[in-house]
Design an enzyme around this catalytic site. Structure first.
Site, short mmCIF file in Angstrom:
data_model
loop_
_atom_site.label_atom_id
_atom_site.label_comp_id
_atom_site.label_asym_id
_atom_site.label_seq_id
_atom_site.Cartn_x
_atom_site.Cartn_y
_atom_site.Cartn_z
N THR A 132 0.94 -1.29 0.02
CA THR A 132 0.05 0.04 0.03
C THR A 132 0.67 1.18 0.08
O THR A 132 1.94 1.17 0.43
CB THR A 132 -0.91 0.07 1.32
OG1 THR A 132 -1.63 1.17 1.28
CG2 THR A 132 0.01 -0.03 2.58
N ASP A 133 0.18 2.50 -0.52
CA ASP A 133 0.94 3.60 -0.38
C ASP A 133 1.07 4.05 1.23
O ASP A 133 1.97 5.11 1.31
CB ASP A 133 0.16 4.74 -1.35
CG ASP A 133 -1.07 4.86 -0.93
OD1 ASP A 133 -1.72 4.37 0.01
OD2 ASP A 133 -1.65 5.76 -1.80
N GLU A 134 0.44 3.51 2.06
CA GLU A 134 0.23 4.09 3.47
C GLU A 134 1.38 4.14 4.25
O GLU A 134 1.80 4.55 5.32
CB GLU A 134 -0.96 3.48 4.02
CG GLU A 134 -2.10 3.96 3.50
CD GLU A 134 -3.45 3.60 4.39
OE1 GLU A 134 -3.28 3.71 5.50
OE2 GLU A 134 -4.42 3.12 3.82
N TYR A 158 -1.88 -0.38 11.07
CA TYR A 158 -1.95 -1.09 9.69
C TYR A 158 -0.84 -0.64 8.84
O TYR A 158 -0.09 -1.79 8.19
CB TYR A 158 -3.25 -0.58 8.87
CG TYR A 158 -3.08 -0.79 7.51
CD1 TYR A 158 -3.06 -2.41 7.22
CD2 TYR A 158 -3.21 0.12 6.66
CE1 TYR A 158 -3.05 -2.51 5.71
CE2 TYR A 158 -3.27 -0.15 5.32
CZ TYR A 158 -3.00 -1.61 4.82
OH TYR A 158 -3.04 -1.57 3.45
N LYS A 162 2.36 -3.35 7.43
CA LYS A 162 2.47 -3.47 5.70
C LYS A 162 4.04 -2.82 5.69
O LYS A 162 4.65 -3.65 4.74
CB LYS A 162 1.45 -2.75 5.07
CG LYS A 162 0.18 -3.27 5.11
CD LYS A 162 0.10 -4.80 4.53
CE LYS A 162 0.23 -4.72 2.90
NZ LYS A 162 0.33 -6.37 2.51
#
Length: 367
Positions: A132-134, A158, A162
């Site tokens: 993810t870009d997060e 989260y 990741k």
């Protein structure tokens, strides 16, 4: 054949269905079937001669070893993850267990399996990790979008879990030579998305006449990627990506959360007007922001565009129209995923805002 983990989830099920549509290659789907994994999302390929579903955990080493030995996949596409930020804030342990320890165990199984391959089978094997870009953190309004070289600065349990999984994948390549690929995508949307995420939640609540709760001032910005485009990008990276490389996947569609909600409301106004003639936008309700809410994400996808020739086919407008139409036409799927456990979690998380006796509970839109 390939092994897809997390294949009954939102992105995973879209990937599996598309894979069977556009290739002739078999696929085995492994999914634990937690709250967001739903066999109904794989119903269109139930009984497909090139598809096998297995319920199980990526952390179950014995099961994964058995599947690898039995099916001898040329690739593992790892989509298995806990992925909801709000859930990670209230229960981070599950995110560490699945996203960190689960990925570690899957990598070890893959390394053992790959180590036993020879010749062309060994040379062709790939481990593709979907992230993810997060993991990159939050961007200022005037900052350049994330590139593959952007330092990691995760801000939620989260995204931290990741980020940890991404680092494990990188380390297994550099230390052991495992042939890995990593993709970091922006916010996905489309059919079969679990209705705790922004777009499906707004559709479900609006159709029921419930409030459309939006965090803070609604100014948080995300880049939006139609899930079919994401599936195509994963296929392209698997086919031609350079080993050990990271590819950012974005939709070139930055929008504030409020702009997204307003677009959903306009689409519903045109397709399913409210009985009193008012706009669905009248249901928008601003609520207290969640802790540590990142202000902006944006993806620079030039690397995958230039190296691999992938570009998103959908605009935000065309993708949203297809998404709204799908949810309006598949009310039975929405009802099926709105289990009692899900409604209880929503009530515990967000309280009784807009609570009714109807099947779907109200919630604050997460992204």
């Amino acid at each position: 054949m390939i092994l897809v983990t997390g294949g009954a989830g939102f992105i995973g099920s879209n990937f599996v269905r598309a894979w069977l549509d556009v290739t002739t290659e078999p696929v085995v789907t492994l999914d634990k079937l937690t709250y967001a994994g739903n066999l109904a999302s794989l119903a269109p390929v139930a009984g497909h001669p090139r598809h096998r579903f297995v319920q199980g955990d990526i952390g179950d080493v014995a099961l994964v070893r058995t599947l690898l030995a039995e099916h001898r996949p040329r690739a593992i596409v790892n989509l298995a993850a806990e992925s909801h930020v709000d859930r990670s804030i209230h229960g981070p342990a599950a995110f560490v267990e699945t996203n960190v320890l689960g990925t570690f165990r899957l990598l070890e199984c893959a390394r053992e399996y790959w180590g036993g391959l020879e010749g062309t089978e060994r040379a062709a094997f790939r481990f593709l990790h979907v992230s993810t870009d997060e993991v990159y953190g939050s961007l200022a309004a005037d900052a350049a979008p994330f590139t593959e070289a952007t330092p990691y600065q995760p801000n939620s349990p989260y995204s931290a879990s990741k980020a940890a999984s991404d680092h494990l994948v990188r380390a297994w390549h550099h230390t052991y030579g495992l042939p890995v690929l990593t993709t970091n995508c922006s916010n996905n949307y489309g059919p079969y998305q679990f209705p705790e995420k922004l777009i499906p939640l707004m559709i479900v609540n609006a159709c029921a006449g419930r409030p459309l709760p939006v965090y803070g001032d609604g100014g948080n910005v995300r880049d939006w990627l139609f899930v079919d485009d994401h599936a195509a990008a994963i296929r392209r990276v698997l086919a031609a990506g350079r080993l050990g490389e990271v590819y950012n996947i974005g939709g070139r569609s930055e929008r504030t959360n409020l702009e997204v909600v307003q677009a959903v409301c306009r689409a519903l106004d045109a397709r399913r007007p409210r009985p009193d003639g008012s706009s669905h936008a009248d249901l928008v309700t601003f609520v207290t922001d969640r802790p540590g809410h990142d202000r902006r994400y944006a993806i620079d996808a030039r690397k995958i565009e230039q190296e691999l020739g992938w570009r998103p086919a959908a605009t935000f407008e065309s993708g949203l129209a297809a998404t709204v139409d799908w949810y309006l036409e598949h009310a039975e799927w929405v009802e099926g995923v709105q289990s009692g456990a899900y409604r209880r979690w929503i009530d515990a998380q967000y309280g009784a805002l807009g609570r009714t006796s109807t099947p779907a509970s109200s919630a604050v839109a997460a992204s």
